[in-house]
Design a protein around this motif. Structure first.
Motif, PDB file in Angstrom:
ATOM      1  N   ALA A  89     -21.558   0.063 -24.658  1.00 16.06           N
ATOM      2  CA  ALA A  89     -20.411  -0.238 -25.531  1.00 16.06           C
ATOM      3  C   ALA A  89     -19.925   0.997 -26.289  1.00 16.06           C
ATOM      4  O   ALA A  89     -18.737   1.095 -26.610  1.00 16.06           O
ATOM      5  CB  ALA A  89     -20.785  -1.349 -26.515  1.00 16.06           C
ATOM      6  N   ASP A  90     -20.815   1.943 -26.567  1.00 13.48           N
ATOM      7  CA  ASP A  90     -20.386   3.172 -27.247  1.00 13.48           C
ATOM      8  C   ASP A  90     -19.394   3.931 -26.367  1.00 13.48           C
ATOM      9  O   ASP A  90     -18.367   4.424 -26.827  1.00 13.48           O
ATOM     10  CB  ASP A  90     -21.585   4.096 -27.519  1.00 13.48           C
ATOM     11  CG  ASP A  90     -22.586   3.481 -28.466  1.00 13.48           C
ATOM     12  OD1 ASP A  90     -22.183   2.637 -29.285  1.00 13.48           O
ATOM     13  OD2 ASP A  90     -23.774   3.848 -28.383  1.00 13.48           O
ATOM     14  N   VAL A 150     -14.891  -3.398 -30.460  1.00 13.07           N
ATOM     15  CA  VAL A 150     -15.659  -3.314 -29.213  1.00 13.07           C
ATOM     16  C   VAL A 150     -17.107  -3.601 -29.597  1.00 13.07           C
ATOM     17  O   VAL A 150     -17.592  -3.064 -30.592  1.00 13.07           O
ATOM     18  CB  VAL A 150     -15.546  -1.898 -28.602  1.00 13.07           C
ATOM     19  CG1 VAL A 150     -16.448  -1.755 -27.390  1.00 13.07           C
ATOM     20  CG2 VAL A 150     -14.094  -1.576 -28.236  1.00 13.07           C
ATOM     21  N   HIS A 151     -17.769  -4.475 -28.867  1.00 10.72           N
ATOM     22  CA  HIS A 151     -19.128  -4.809 -29.292  1.00 10.72           C
ATOM     23  C   HIS A 151     -20.150  -4.657 -28.171  1.00 10.72           C
ATOM     24  O   HIS A 151     -19.824  -4.759 -26.996  1.00 10.72           O
ATOM     25  CB  HIS A 151     -19.194  -6.228 -29.862  1.00 10.72           C
ATOM     26  CG  HIS A 151     -18.897  -7.294 -28.845  1.00 10.72           C
ATOM     27  ND1 HIS A 151     -19.871  -7.794 -28.003  1.00 10.72           N
ATOM     28  CD2 HIS A 151     -17.755  -7.937 -28.546  1.00 10.72           C
ATOM     29  CE1 HIS A 151     -19.304  -8.707 -27.227  1.00 10.72           C
ATOM     30  NE2 HIS A 151     -18.025  -8.810 -27.518  1.00 10.72           N
ATOM     31  N   THR A 202     -18.076  -5.560 -23.330  1.00  8.58           N
ATOM     32  CA  THR A 202     -18.032  -4.396 -22.447  1.00  8.58           C
ATOM     33  C   THR A 202     -18.620  -4.657 -21.064  1.00  8.58           C
ATOM     34  O   THR A 202     -19.544  -3.981 -20.609  1.00  8.58           O
ATOM     35  CB  THR A 202     -18.711  -3.195 -23.121  1.00  8.58           C
ATOM     36  OG1 THR A 202     -20.032  -3.582 -23.485  1.00  8.58           O
ATOM     37  CG2 THR A 202     -17.948  -2.783 -24.349  1.00  8.58           C
ATOM     38  N   TYR A 250     -18.132   3.983 -35.355  1.00  7.40           N
ATOM     39  CA  TYR A 250     -19.348   3.319 -34.879  1.00  7.40           C
ATOM     40  C   TYR A 250     -20.099   2.733 -36.054  1.00  7.40           C
ATOM     41  O   TYR A 250     -20.460   3.458 -36.983  1.00  7.40           O
ATOM     42  CB  TYR A 250     -20.254   4.327 -34.161  1.00  7.40           C
ATOM     43  CG  TYR A 250     -19.685   4.764 -32.846  1.00  7.40           C
ATOM     44  CD1 TYR A 250     -19.792   3.945 -31.728  1.00  7.40           C
ATOM     45  CD2 TYR A 250     -19.011   5.967 -32.723  1.00  7.40           C
ATOM     46  CE1 TYR A 250     -19.238   4.314 -30.521  1.00  7.40           C
ATOM     47  CE2 TYR A 250     -18.451   6.348 -31.512  1.00  7.40           C
ATOM     48  CZ  TYR A 250     -18.570   5.515 -30.414  1.00  7.40           C
ATOM     49  OH  TYR A 250     -18.015   5.876 -29.224  1.00  7.40           O
ATOM     50  N   LYS A 252     -23.205   7.640 -28.391  1.00 14.41           N
ATOM     51  CA  LYS A 252     -22.267   7.651 -29.522  1.00 14.41           C
ATOM     52  C   LYS A 252     -21.716   9.062 -29.727  1.00 14.41           C
ATOM     53  O   LYS A 252     -20.509   9.260 -29.849  1.00 14.41           O
ATOM     54  CB  LYS A 252     -22.974   7.212 -30.810  1.00 14.41           C
ATOM     55  CG  LYS A 252     -23.128   5.717 -30.943  1.00 14.41           C
ATOM     56  CD  LYS A 252     -23.730   5.373 -32.306  1.00 14.41           C
ATOM     57  CE  LYS A 252     -24.958   4.519 -32.159  1.00 14.41           C
ATOM     58  NZ  LYS A 252     -24.754   3.293 -31.400  1.00 14.41           N
ATOM     59  N   LYS A 289     -16.628   0.028 -33.153  1.00 19.06           N
ATOM     60  CA  LYS A 289     -17.711  -0.480 -32.307  1.00 19.06           C
ATOM     61  C   LYS A 289     -18.776  -1.097 -33.199  1.00 19.06           C
ATOM     62  O   LYS A 289     -19.318  -0.445 -34.098  1.00 19.06           O
ATOM     63  CB  LYS A 289     -18.289   0.643 -31.445  1.00 19.06           C
ATOM     64  CG  LYS A 289     -19.290   0.141 -30.409  1.00 19.06           C
ATOM     65  CD  LYS A 289     -20.719   0.220 -30.903  1.00 19.06           C
ATOM     66  CE  LYS A 289     -21.725  -0.238 -29.874  1.00 19.06           C
ATOM     67  NZ  LYS A 289     -23.113   0.111 -30.252  1.00 19.06           N
ATOM     68  N   TYR A 290     -19.022  -2.364 -32.956  1.00 17.43           N
ATOM     69  CA  TYR A 290     -20.024  -3.100 -33.732  1.00 17.43           C
ATOM     70  C   TYR A 290     -21.282  -3.213 -32.886  1.00 17.43           C
ATOM     71  O   TYR A 290     -21.256  -3.799 -31.807  1.00 17.43           O
ATOM     72  CB  TYR A 290     -19.452  -4.482 -34.069  1.00 17.43           C
ATOM     73  CG  TYR A 290     -20.198  -5.221 -35.155  1.00 17.43           C
ATOM     74  CD1 TYR A 290     -20.303  -4.695 -36.431  1.00 17.43           C
ATOM     75  CD2 TYR A 290     -20.788  -6.446 -34.897  1.00 17.43           C
ATOM     76  CE1 TYR A 290     -20.967  -5.372 -37.433  1.00 17.43           C
ATOM     77  CE2 TYR A 290     -21.463  -7.138 -35.901  1.00 17.43           C
ATOM     78  CZ  TYR A 290     -21.544  -6.590 -37.171  1.00 17.43           C
ATOM     79  OH  TYR A 290     -22.210  -7.266 -38.162  1.00 17.43           O
ATOM     80  N   ALA A 296     -16.045   2.144 -26.224  1.00 21.44           N
ATOM     81  CA  ALA A 296     -15.260   2.300 -27.456  1.00 21.44           C
ATOM     82  C   ALA A 296     -14.536   3.641 -27.455  1.00 21.44           C
ATOM     83  O   ALA A 296     -13.345   3.726 -27.778  1.00 21.44           O
ATOM     84  CB  ALA A 296     -16.160   2.173 -28.684  1.00 21.44           C
TER      85      ALA A 296
END
Ligand code: ADP
Ligand code: MG
Length: 319
Positions: A201-202, A81-82, A187, A219, A261, A46-47, A205
């Protein structure tokens, strides 16, 4: 002068070159057992939008892209995943739209979810795809709407189109990684009526990592890892079990953007993902350092501590 003639420059250069070369060789050799261990394994990365929004975003993005491509070329199966929170806020500001928050969450009306979709799928996603594809034909940009990848439902009607994941349908991802592509996922999810939702997005992911049985969930964020005291940079937590993280959450040590996260990490390691990592996306090549070297970096999350404590290569991996 001394009895020894001064070393000719050419020799000094040769020695320096030799030292540099042997350092490079030792770095590659150090990577070997990790390359063997992770060949064929899936890693969800995850970016964070904050990593992308940083002042040196282009450099950071280019380095990130190199890491992802290298992982792929040594046989891993990376999935990106961003997020894009800061970029969504920036476009809202340009459009003169006041953000409204309820308990820290952005109220997402129909116009805001349109903006989120434009930014994530129209701006952030192609930036990542293009950066990766500088190195070849690897990345394919998709959103959670494609092939019903992310099914969502409203979290709370007061928040509008803020979604929770109800189901991950990973067939599209399996197809892409089996064909050796790198999926890059925005997402946005949709419900059964086709309504779009913006989803953290967290959370996505973690849900994708579980759905595809990933080896690792990583992450990349804007802090070196989890801190025991968020104001104290020396309080980095290097390793934690899911139960230990639950306690930190209960104690209120995990706050803000760290909450989703950590929740995703604990859920993922309890549901088949071997390791989760929270790393500092501002460190150059942090992904390579985590995956291919002996240096423990950031925070590593595992289900139980009685597993091998360091993320070491399997014993005998080279035999
Ligand atoms: P991202 O764009 O990567 O999702 P977020 O801002 O959402 O970034 O989340 C990372 C932030 O979480 C950190 O910058 C930090 O301010 C905050 N945070 C809250 N609690 C902690 C903690 N215990 N340890 C580290 N960071 C924390
Ligand atoms: Mg965040």
């Amino acid at each position: 002068m001394t009895r020894n003639a001064p070393t000719p420059d050419a020799n000094a250069d040769t020695n320096a070159d030799g030292a540099a070369a042997s350092l490079k060789a030792s770095v590659l050799v150090e990577a070997l057992p990790y390359i063997r261990r992770f060949a064929g394994k899936t890693v969800v990365v995850k970016y964070g939008g904050n990593a992308l929004a940083g002042t040196s975003d282009h450099d950071a993005l280019a380095l990130f892209a190199e890491d992802i491509v290298l992982m792929r070329l040594v046989g891993m199966r990376p999935i990106v995943v961003h997020g894009g929170g800061p970029q969504i806020s920036a476009l809202m500001a340009r459009l003169g739209k006041e953000p409204e928050f309820l308990d820290g969450l952005r109220i997402t009306d129909a116009e805001t979810v349109d903006i989120a979709r434009m930014v994530l799928k129209g701006q952030v996603n192609p930036q990542l795809v293009a950066a990766i594809n500088v190195h070849g034909r690897f990345a394919v940009g998709i959103s959670g709407v494609d092939a019903g990848l992310i099914r969502a439902t409203a979290r709370d009607e007061k928040l509008g189109f803020v979604g929770d994941v109800t189901q991950i349908n990973p067939e599209l991802i399996h197809g892409l990684i089996d064909d050796e592509f790198i999926p890059v996922i925005a997402t946005i999810g949709s419900d059964e009526t086709g309504q779009a939702y913006n989803i953290n997005a967290d959370t996505v992911a973690g849900a994708i990592a579980e759905a595809i049985g990933a080896e690792k969930l990583v992450y990349l964020t804007d802090i070196e890892g989890l801190r025991r005291d968020v104001a104290d940079a020396t309080s980095l937590i290097r390793q934690a079990t899911a139960d230990e993280l639950d306690e930190l959450v209960a104690e209120g040590i995990i706050a803000g953007g760290m909450i989703p996260k950590v929740a995703s990490c604990t859920h993922a390691v309890r549901n088949g993902v071997h390791r989760a990592h929270i790393l500092d996306g501002r460190i150059a090549h942090v992904l390579l350092l985590e995956v291919f070297t002996d240096a423990g970096i950031g925070t590593m999350v595992m289900q139980h501590r009685d597993e091998p404590t360091l993320d070491q290569p399997l014993e005998g991996a080279l035999s």
